[in-house]
Enzyme design. Sequence first.
Site, PDB file in Angstrom:
ATOM      1  CG  HIS A 461     -48.730  -3.903  27.738  1.00 53.65           C
ATOM      2  ND1 HIS A 461     -47.379  -3.938  27.119  1.00 53.65           N
ATOM      3  CD2 HIS A 461     -48.854  -2.560  27.887  1.00 53.65           C
ATOM      4  CE1 HIS A 461     -46.799  -2.748  26.816  1.00 53.65           C
ATOM      5  NE2 HIS A 461     -47.697  -1.846  27.130  1.00 53.65           N
ATOM      6  CD  GLU A 699     -45.757  18.490  36.593  1.00 57.87           C
ATOM      7  OE1 GLU A 699     -45.849  17.248  36.507  1.00 57.87           O
ATOM      8  OE2 GLU A 699     -45.236  19.507  35.992  1.00 57.87           O
ATOM      9  CG  ASP A 723     -44.076  14.323  38.729  1.00 57.02           C
ATOM     10  OD1 ASP A 723     -43.452  13.502  38.993  1.00 57.02           O
ATOM     11  OD2 ASP A 723     -44.319  14.585  37.487  1.00 57.02           O
ATOM     12  CB  CYS A 770     -54.330  16.640  34.732  1.00 56.79           C
ATOM     13  SG  CYS A 770     -52.847  17.352  34.761  1.00 56.79           S
TER      14      CYS A 770
END
Length: 835
Positions: A461, A699, A723, A770
């Site tokens: 984060h 994928e 993937d 994507c």
Amino acid sequence: MSMTPPDHLLGREFVRLNATPASKEEAIAQACQLLVAAGCVAPAFGESMLRREAVANTFLGHGVAIPHGLGEDKGLIQRDGIAVLQVPAGVEWNAGQRAHLVVAIAAQGDAHITILRRLTRLIQDDARLQALFSTADADAILHALASDGPRQEAPAAKDFSQAFEWVVDYPAGLHARPASAWVDVVRAHGVPIRVRHGQEMADARNLVSLLQLGLRRGDTVTVSAEGEGAEAALAALRAKITGLTAQEVADAAAAAAKQAAAPVRGWTPPGNPLTISGIAASPGLAIGRLHVLRGDALEIPDQPVALAQGGQLLHEALTNTRQQLVALADATARRLGAQDAQIFKAQAELLNDSDLITLSCQLMVEGHGPAFAWNEAVNRMAARLGALGNPVLAARAADLRDVGRRVLSWLDPSIASGSLTELPEAPCILVAQDLSPSDTAGLDINRVLGLAMIQGGPTAHSAILARTLGLPAIVAGGEALAQEALSGQLAIVDGQTGRLYLNPSPEDVASAENWAAGLRATREREEAERARPATTTDGVPIEVAANVNRPDQVPMALAEGAEGVGLMRTEFLFLESGATPSEDEQLAIYRGMIEALEDRPLIIRALDIGGDKQVAHLHLPREENPFLGVRGARLLLRRQDLLLPQLRAIYRAAGQGGNVSIMFPMVTSVAEIIRLREICEEVRAAVNGPALPIGIMIEVPAAAIQADSLAAHCDFFSIGTNDLTQYTLAIDRQNPELAAEADSLHPAVLRLIAQTVQGARAHGRWVGVCGGIAGDALGAALLAGLGVSELSMTPRDIPAVKAKLRGVAFSALKALAEQALEAASAAEVRALELP
């Protein structure tokens, strides 16, 4: 505030007397059944409790066990409850441990902390405890859990009679690979061996126990053994421990050399400054003096108090911290946006972890003060997360330490926790062991030019917040950064290449300043033209869209130049909620997306759960290898209770207007897409919805290889390169040792993409991407050259990708792609020059 347990937490219906379970597993099942009957948990919670036993010992001591579920399964808890199973004859919990009272815990927050505190009386009053083991009065057990007992002094960590000391000299500390070699030697000799670091003791037969010591280079440990054969066992273990050093040093050196030798695509200093290689976390170039935060370990005084008072203090500290995080989330939302504010909402959820609270209570039971117990519990759990080899969980360890520090400040305000209040007046590059999300969010960008972290990861984060703030940052600088960086040194941090340059020459500084000015000018130019379409110089259009999760992210994506949403990850509706969203709740979200896009394209991906994305409240079975298990389309076809409400919500939303397509994840066969299309048509007809384009994710290699067959039943393809890379190269993308090799620009992956495009063209279908490489300038150029007509990416990458595609001819992109397909390695591909 009163610490009296709520009436619903423990009552007569939660106590079963005179039970006779034949095993620990049966005892847990019976205790869990009490919780199920009272409406506290789903039946699957019993399986979670058993899985907890596989990774942690829940035997509290003195004949009392406290089984509970895994933290990830809190979604199975419907309301808090405590169940007590009395076993007069006892049941073997672990070797040498016999439980007579099994206290099963189901808690989403810290409401059960009172009951755990009450258990101390049972442990410290042996006579009464023995009576409770056989009492025929359930009220006696309830009454025993309604008052506090005396505190028991903590037992000191004790070595066996034969021992040797060793200073950890593995560059990466004691991680899983060497630790497993230790375990093999110990188990082969069959002699009890302990490893002690300070007051922390580990059983050398247990890998998790060893890793939880969190041993780093320079730590001193005592290794001891007892009994017949102890001397020989210690000698063998010592030989193994020291024998691994040369290999660990060689591995660390090889990794450093490999990283240093990696081609630099970006600024290169004209001189020869000392270079420290880390991992790129936030792009940009910054020049300034270093300010090193030493981050000395906190000294937490161990000040035991009455157990009732300790429980009260911890309860109040947790409550105050939750309120503090709400305020911080609100402030961050105003400064950086709602998406980054979610970080602190996630941190607040960590405070509800029953394992963390239970461990704190156990430590207080052992006689430690609340501040010491809390800090120790946080450190143990954070070390365990960091040792699992999963970068996502390692990032959560940083969050846990951050929120743990906040609780600690409420427990003992006198403890100095370190701060950023003493920054130098001149703007600086901040060097730290790691930086907490709350510290990062509060940075004054007028005083901090960039960040260099000794630890951390690009998905943490703090790294995400650095990108939002526009601060160049590197993470994982390692031992070299810790040893070489000194406050006041002149340095250059390059967040694009992950390098920190120390003591640069005037020529280096001048070159860096010119490069940084060029970056700013380029970024300003790209942003000024981001609304223009990505059409190549010879007239070939490439659609550029954004990957988003929620409607509130759409305005920012459009502002960056997105022409639509190429991937709406609907799993985040489930991941960010404690319950499965209803059909109407999903409908509202999809309508929000459609309206925010104002008739621009929206591709909604059906629920993509499995692999590294697990949702407790969906009650999915545990799998040994979830990446090769029931995920994506396989799950949707098996769980139509999830699929049908989602499809109904999508078709209902599209029925009110919009440019919507549906995309199914992880499709591997023609039969799957045929059945999914049939279900779509049944749902569409039932809700009187419009006909929508239906596509699939490519994928896995099987889907790419038979793309021509699949295209006959699809309207479009979207390639998930992350993937596809993982499955093609047989590399777990979460494995930090192999992460650098999991390169989506590997020729094998590019060839599968080319095969997918060819198969789609056989039926006149378009292909999008994507995955991660769509947002990389070289990756986008190669994909376009391979025939991909739509690229969907993180919004901040859009201006640069559109500018790159606008400035080149499609014929040149095609030639570049052909070169890449003939390359022998990903390194060769990355060495290609962009046209």
